[in-house]
Structure formats: C-alpha cells, structure tokens
Design a protein around this motif. Sequence first.
Motif, PDB file in Angstrom:
ATOM      1  N   LEU A 130       0.854  -1.189   0.000  1.00  0.00           N
ATOM      2  CA  LEU A 130       0.000   0.000   0.000  1.00  0.00           C
ATOM      3  C   LEU A 130       0.889   1.237   0.000  1.00  0.00           C
ATOM      4  CD1 LEU A 130      -2.570   1.670   0.249  1.00  0.00           C
ATOM      5  CD2 LEU A 130      -2.580   1.181   2.719  1.00  0.00           C
ATOM      6  N   TYR A 131       0.732   2.071  -1.034  1.00  0.00           N
ATOM      7  CA  TYR A 131       1.457   3.338  -1.126  1.00  0.00           C
ATOM      8  C   TYR A 131       0.447   4.481  -1.005  1.00  0.00           C
ATOM      9  CZ  TYR A 131       5.718   0.953  -2.361  1.00  0.00           C
ATOM     10  OH  TYR A 131       6.841   0.155  -2.311  1.00  0.00           O
ATOM     11  N   ILE A 132       0.720   5.370  -0.084  1.00  0.00           N
ATOM     12  CA  ILE A 132      -0.231   6.435   0.249  1.00  0.00           C
ATOM     13  C   ILE A 132       0.367   7.802  -0.080  1.00  0.00           C
ATOM     14  CG2 ILE A 132      -1.614   7.496   2.073  1.00  0.00           C
ATOM     15  CD1 ILE A 132      -1.528   4.900   3.604  1.00  0.00           C
ATOM     16  N   ARG A 133      -0.414   8.609  -0.773  1.00  0.00           N
ATOM     17  CA  ARG A 133      -0.077  10.021  -0.938  1.00  0.00           C
ATOM     18  C   ARG A 133      -1.379  10.803  -0.846  1.00  0.00           C
ATOM     19  NH1 ARG A 133       3.811  13.076  -5.312  1.00  0.00           N
ATOM     20  NH2 ARG A 133       3.574  15.149  -4.426  1.00  0.00           N
ATOM     21  N   LEU A 134      -1.666  11.293   0.339  1.00  0.00           N
ATOM     22  CA  LEU A 134      -2.901  12.035   0.569  1.00  0.00           C
ATOM     23  C   LEU A 134      -2.808  13.418  -0.068  1.00  0.00           C
ATOM     24  CD1 LEU A 134      -3.586  10.931   4.247  1.00  0.00           C
ATOM     25  CD2 LEU A 134      -4.558  10.013   2.145  1.00  0.00           C
ATOM     26  N   PRO A 135      -3.946  14.099  -0.285  1.00  0.00           N
ATOM     27  CA  PRO A 135      -3.950  15.345  -1.054  1.00  0.00           C
ATOM     28  C   PRO A 135      -2.933  16.394  -0.610  1.00  0.00           C
ATOM     29  CG  PRO A 135      -6.185  14.594  -0.699  1.00  0.00           C
ATOM     30  CD  PRO A 135      -5.304  13.665   0.067  1.00  0.00           C
ATOM     31  N   LYS A 136      -2.676  16.524   0.677  1.00  0.00           N
ATOM     32  CA  LYS A 136      -1.763  17.578   1.139  1.00  0.00           C
ATOM     33  C   LYS A 136      -0.355  17.060   1.433  1.00  0.00           C
ATOM     34  CE  LYS A 136      -5.438  20.493   3.008  1.00  0.00           C
ATOM     35  NZ  LYS A 136      -5.967  21.201   4.204  1.00  0.00           N
ATOM     36  N   TRP A 137      -0.124  15.791   1.151  1.00  0.00           N
ATOM     37  CA  TRP A 137       1.213  15.243   1.397  1.00  0.00           C
ATOM     38  C   TRP A 137       2.181  15.671   0.305  1.00  0.00           C
ATOM     39  CZ3 TRP A 137       1.152   9.536   3.501  1.00  0.00           C
ATOM     40  CH2 TRP A 137       0.453   9.516   4.724  1.00  0.00           C
ATOM     41  N   GLN A 138       3.437  15.876   0.691  1.00  0.00           N
ATOM     42  CA  GLN A 138       4.451  16.288  -0.268  1.00  0.00           C
ATOM     43  C   GLN A 138       5.043  15.108  -1.016  1.00  0.00           C
ATOM     44  OE1 GLN A 138       7.354  18.738   1.709  1.00  0.00           O
ATOM     45  NE2 GLN A 138       5.794  19.885   2.809  1.00  0.00           N
ATOM     46  N   ARG A 139       4.945  13.904  -0.460  1.00  0.00           N
ATOM     47  CA  ARG A 139       5.517  12.736  -1.120  1.00  0.00           C
ATOM     48  C   ARG A 139       4.704  11.487  -0.768  1.00  0.00           C
ATOM     49  NH1 ARG A 139       9.521  14.325   2.689  1.00  0.00           N
ATOM     50  NH2 ARG A 139       9.479  13.067   4.573  1.00  0.00           N
ATOM     51  N   MET A 140       4.958  10.435  -1.496  1.00  0.00           N
ATOM     52  CA  MET A 140       4.260   9.180  -1.266  1.00  0.00           C
ATOM     53  C   MET A 140       5.000   8.358  -0.222  1.00  0.00           C
ATOM     54  SD  MET A 140       2.838   6.643  -4.196  1.00  0.00           S
ATOM     55  CE  MET A 140       4.455   6.193  -4.766  1.00  0.00           C
ATOM     56  N   GLU A 141       4.246   7.655   0.621  1.00  0.00           N
ATOM     57  CA  GLU A 141       4.827   6.833   1.680  1.00  0.00           C
ATOM     58  C   GLU A 141       4.312   5.395   1.553  1.00  0.00           C
ATOM     59  OE1 GLU A 141       7.024   7.850   3.738  1.00  0.00           O
ATOM     60  OE2 GLU A 141       6.814  10.008   4.027  1.00  0.00           O
ATOM     61  N   ARG A 160     -11.739   7.475   7.369  1.00  0.00           N
ATOM     62  CA  ARG A 160     -12.296   8.050   8.598  1.00  0.00           C
ATOM     63  C   ARG A 160     -11.239   8.835   9.372  1.00  0.00           C
ATOM     64  NH1 ARG A 160     -12.323   7.282  13.763  1.00  0.00           N
ATOM     65  NH2 ARG A 160     -10.895   5.514  13.642  1.00  0.00           N
ATOM     66  N   ILE A 161     -10.045   8.261   9.487  1.00  0.00           N
ATOM     67  CA  ILE A 161      -8.963   8.922  10.222  1.00  0.00           C
ATOM     68  C   ILE A 161      -8.568  10.233   9.541  1.00  0.00           C
ATOM     69  CG2 ILE A 161      -6.515   8.729  10.835  1.00  0.00           C
ATOM     70  CD1 ILE A 161      -7.008   5.689  11.151  1.00  0.00           C
ATOM     71  N   VAL A 162      -8.422  10.188   8.230  1.00  0.00           N
ATOM     72  CA  VAL A 162      -7.985  11.369   7.476  1.00  0.00           C
ATOM     73  C   VAL A 162      -9.005  12.489   7.571  1.00  0.00           C
ATOM     74  CG1 VAL A 162      -7.498  12.221   5.156  1.00  0.00           C
ATOM     75  CG2 VAL A 162      -6.501  10.064   5.921  1.00  0.00           C
ATOM     76  N   CYS A 163     -10.295  12.134   7.565  1.00  0.00           N
ATOM     77  CA  CYS A 163     -11.350  13.152   7.657  1.00  0.00           C
ATOM     78  C   CYS A 163     -11.353  13.831   9.026  1.00  0.00           C
ATOM     79  CB  CYS A 163     -12.719  12.527   7.390  1.00  0.00           C
ATOM     80  SG  CYS A 163     -12.966  12.058   5.661  1.00  0.00           S
ATOM     81  N   GLU A 164     -10.936  13.116  10.061  1.00  0.00           N
ATOM     82  CA  GLU A 164     -10.998  13.651  11.420  1.00  0.00           C
ATOM     83  C   GLU A 164      -9.758  14.445  11.804  1.00  0.00           C
ATOM     84  OE1 GLU A 164     -11.834  10.454  14.091  1.00  0.00           O
ATOM     85  OE2 GLU A 164     -13.897  10.187  13.367  1.00  0.00           O
ATOM     86  N   GLU A 165      -8.611  14.091  11.274  1.00  0.00           N
ATOM     87  CA  GLU A 165      -7.389  14.791  11.663  1.00  0.00           C
ATOM     88  C   GLU A 165      -6.322  14.647  10.595  1.00  0.00           C
ATOM     89  OE1 GLU A 165      -5.301  12.695  14.959  1.00  0.00           O
ATOM     90  OE2 GLU A 165      -7.004  11.336  14.884  1.00  0.00           O
ATOM     91  N   SER A 166      -5.367  15.585  10.648  1.00  0.00           N
ATOM     92  CA  SER A 166      -4.240  15.545   9.738  1.00  0.00           C
ATOM     93  C   SER A 166      -3.138  14.705  10.383  1.00  0.00           C
ATOM     94  CB  SER A 166      -3.733  16.963   9.462  1.00  0.00           C
ATOM     95  OG  SER A 166      -2.597  16.931   8.651  1.00  0.00           O
ATOM     96  N   CYS A 167      -2.641  13.709   9.652  1.00  0.00           N
ATOM     97  CA  CYS A 167      -1.639  12.840  10.254  1.00  0.00           C
ATOM     98  C   CYS A 167      -0.755  12.218   9.187  1.00  0.00           C
ATOM     99  CB  CYS A 167      -2.294  11.751  11.097  1.00  0.00           C
ATOM    100  SG  CYS A 167      -3.606  10.856  10.260  1.00  0.00           S
ATOM    101  N   GLY A 168       0.427  11.779   9.633  1.00  0.00           N
ATOM    102  CA  GLY A 168       1.376  11.158   8.734  1.00  0.00           C
ATOM    103  C   GLY A 168       1.229   9.653   8.728  1.00  0.00           C
ATOM    104  N   ILE A 169       2.133   8.988   7.994  1.00  0.00           N
ATOM    105  CA  ILE A 169       2.023   7.552   7.808  1.00  0.00           C
ATOM    106  C   ILE A 169       2.160   6.790   9.126  1.00  0.00           C
ATOM    107  CG2 ILE A 169       4.489   7.258   7.284  1.00  0.00           C
ATOM    108  CD1 ILE A 169       1.625   5.371   5.558  1.00  0.00           C
ATOM    109  N   ASP A 170       3.027   7.245  10.021  1.00  0.00           N
ATOM    110  CA  ASP A 170       3.228   6.538  11.290  1.00  0.00           C
ATOM    111  C   ASP A 170       1.974   6.589  12.155  1.00  0.00           C
ATOM    112  OD1 ASP A 170       5.804   5.877  10.589  1.00  0.00           O
ATOM    113  OD2 ASP A 170       6.699   7.633  11.540  1.00  0.00           O
ATOM    114  N   MET A 171       1.334   7.754  12.185  1.00  0.00           N
ATOM    115  CA  MET A 171       0.118   7.881  12.986  1.00  0.00           C
ATOM    116  C   MET A 171      -1.017   7.063  12.370  1.00  0.00           C
ATOM    117  SD  MET A 171      -1.998  11.260  14.242  1.00  0.00           S
ATOM    118  CE  MET A 171      -0.621  11.867  15.219  1.00  0.00           C
ATOM    119  N   ILE A 172      -1.115   7.087  11.048  1.00  0.00           N
ATOM    120  CA  ILE A 172      -2.149   6.294  10.377  1.00  0.00           C
ATOM    121  C   ILE A 172      -1.963   4.811  10.716  1.00  0.00           C
ATOM    122  CG2 ILE A 172      -2.925   5.437   8.121  1.00  0.00           C
ATOM    123  CD1 ILE A 172      -2.552   8.234   7.024  1.00  0.00           C
ATOM    124  N   PHE A 173      -0.732   4.331  10.631  1.00  0.00           N
ATOM    125  CA  PHE A 173      -0.447   2.926  10.935  1.00  0.00           C
ATOM    126  C   PHE A 173      -0.844   2.602  12.376  1.00  0.00           C
ATOM    127  CE2 PHE A 173       2.675  -0.286  12.505  1.00  0.00           C
ATOM    128  CZ  PHE A 173       2.148  -1.367  11.808  1.00  0.00           C
TER     129      PHE A 173
END
Length: 476
Positions: free
Chosen positions: A137-148, A168-181
């Motif tokens: 799974l490679y993630i690059r959310l709309p406001k991210w500067q790079r893919m993780e 759900r997580i992204v809609c509630e708060e801004s977070c990076g890959i470590d927090m999402i995991f």
Amino acid sequence: MELTRLIVKGGVISPGELREVVNMAADQGLDSISFGSRQDIIFPKGFKALDKEKMGKHYFIFPDQKSGNNIVSSYVSTDIFRNTNWLTGNKFLYILEQFKEQPKLKININDPKQQLVPLFTGHLNFIASEHEDYWYLYIRLPKWQRMEVYPVLIYSWDIATFYYEIERIVCEESCGIDMIFSLVSEALDTNNRTIDKPLNIPFYPFPYYEGMNKLGIDQYWLGLYWRNNLYDLEFLKEMCDLCFDCKIGKICITTWKSFIIKGIPKDRKLEWEKFLGKKGINVRHSLLELNWHLPVAMEWALNLKTFLVRTLDQFDISTYGLTFGISEYNRDGHYFTSIVVEKNELPKDLESIKIRDTYNVLFAKNFDPNTREYIVHSQDIDKLELPTILIELSRKYFEELGNSIPETIENNQKKEKSKLDIYQCQECLTTYNPEYGDESQKIPKGILFTNLAETYCCSLCEAPKSNFRILESITA
C-alpha cells in the motif's frame, strides 16, 4: 469544465448497466458519450441531473457537486496481458464488491506486472505482491508532499475495511504515515503480513491493446478506441445487445479513453467483425494514435495531438511502447505517461494580446512513468518545434531500451524525498525556497511551491503564482 461524470467502480461495467447509461444519455438528446482517465464515463455540458429513481445504483457527479473520487483497477488487463500468477479477474471483482460506499479518496488497485493501468495516480495505491492475496500500500494524501509506503502488506479481503478506516482517520485529523499505521492497527484486527522485500516493478513497453485478439483456445478479446473520444450511442446500444447475445458479462473501461471486451466466443468472431465493419469502425489505429492521455473536452489538446501525430507519421517515426500526455502547465507529479507536453500559462497581463502558445517537454526517467520522476527536456518552445523534440526523444528511448537497471520503489522514494525545487518570480527575481517557506505570508517551512494555493503571489512585487518558474533543485 461543466461536465458530468459517472463513476464506474474499477472500470468494470456490465452490458446491461452500460445500456441503461446509454438510454439516459439518449433521453436527454445526446448522441455520444466519452470516457475519462480514471475509467469513468463523461457526459457533455447540458446533461441534466436525474431523480434518484432514474439514476438507480449509478453514481453521478454533476458540475455543481464537489468532484467525487473512484477506484481504478487493472481488472481490464487480467487474462490478456502479463500478470501476477495468483491475481485473477474474480479476485478483482470480489475486492471491488467490498466497497459499498463511494470513496472520498482516489484508490488504485493494480497488478504491477501490467503496463496498461497506472500504478500510482491514486491517494491510496494497492499493488499486488508476490505473496498470494497480499498487497503493498502506497499512500499520498492530497496535502502530502511525497508518497509513503505502509509498513505491512494488506490482505486481499481487508482492503476495503482498511480503506474506510483510513478515510475516517484522514477526515478527522491531519496525520502522517506513522500515525495512520498506529491508529489503524489499534482500530482493526486484520490479517497483515510483514514486508520481506521492497516492491520491484519490472519495466515493459506499453502494450498494443486494439483490435480482435486471441484469448485462450476458443475466445477472443476486443479493444476499441475512437480518436475523438465521442462514442456513438446507437453503436453502443447494438454492441451491448451483441454482448448479451454472446453471454459476455463485463465491459472494461481503460484509463486511455477506450474499452475492452473479453470473452468473445470463437464461433462468433466473424459476427463481431461484420458488426464493426458495417458500422465503419477502425480497429487498427496506428501506434502513433493510441497511447495519448488528453484532458477531456479540451479542443486545443486534441488539435495539438492531431498535429503531432500527423507530423510524426510523415516521418515514419516508431513510438512502440511509448505513451504521451498533453497537459496545461502542472508540476504536481501526477502524470502517467512516458513523455509529457505541457502548455504554458499566459501571464494574466498578456491574456488580451494575441501571442503564440509555448510548451515544455518532459520525459519520465527510463521512459517509465511508474518511476514518477520526470526530467525537463525543453522549456518555452514553439508548437512547430515539438515534432522534432518528440522524434529526438523516441530515438533516445529505443537507444536506451533494455539498458536501464531496475530500481526498487523504496530507492526511488529516497530520491524523491531529497529533491526540492526552488521557484523564482520572473518579474522581480524573488525566490521561494521550501526549506524556509514564506514568513511574510505565514507559510511554514517544508511546504512545496506546487502545494501553495493558486492565490499565492510574490511577497515583493505581488506577481501571481503563475509567474514563477523553477530556478534550481536542491537536496533536503
């Protein structure tokens, strides 16, 4: 652009569903529909909103609505191009079926061994691994500067559950890959697997996908492309009826504004060929014609493509395996073609003056768009210079073909992290460096120029964002 989109999940639609869509378009006086670059169906300006009963289970996005997102998949490639051994069409369909609610983010679900469907154009990109039923799974959310890359492999039957939890997580708060995991691991009990080696994507030339082609021993598949991307409704109606009669259950939309029909019985091949012939359908376009990505309903882009194709044809230039894109000036890194022609924006104070458009030409590293690394070849050139540059790049492609050393995505990721572009205002020569941001406008350090709002202007002379050009690249 006042266009209406119909979301087609994973690019898979049944003949019955397509026939319903064609009837809706015909009821509003239309004579054709188009296909979009995310395997969706596009209706022209003037298509009116429908009541829920008429729309049925179809998901429309009208011009006055916030743009919706969808799922792109390489289901279209299964059985007809090279593929990961365990990844069948039925597995794709099962995974797609798990998505009950329309996603708010773009999703790509792909086999890395095929070249027809882009791998990394989504916000969440699921890519099949060599382990059966497990995906990177490679993630690059709309406001991210790079893919993780997500730290573990995802199980096939957990993909939809994973997605909705991340949404759900992204809609509630801004977070990076470590927090999402961390948050996903806490919320879900899923069947993950450790990543034992980095994703390696082999490079193959882009396939020829048009015409009637053999599928197994007793079937054929048909690829159809119309250069103007205006598919006649009467033709589509009769084609759906023929699919019914041949017991063909699925029609696959590609990301190249075309579609593929798989499973045509051997004993019905002649009937299909007669049908296409009577309709005057060309099923063997030149390779120069096929592999282009153009913005929908942009007449200038279609005219430019026509000019380039005709000129290259005059010189008998081969472009086998290459793909081309035409775009307005845009360095957001979301291209997915080997070569890109960008049309530069005119400065606002010159819009009233009739001057010739200029273009930039970029090409993907090793001519492989999955590297997501583009190199600027030429800037601010005239339209008449473009054919010569494309010929030069096509020769470069064939000279280098087979010489490149495959790189893992993780190695490319490290390179992506290290590159930062400094932009300079063309009016007063003020620079914007993402290492420092812009304190006078309360823009924190670390924000890339491409991620600044379109309303951003020069801190010194107040020139618009469009007046900035790349000055140099630095390492972070």
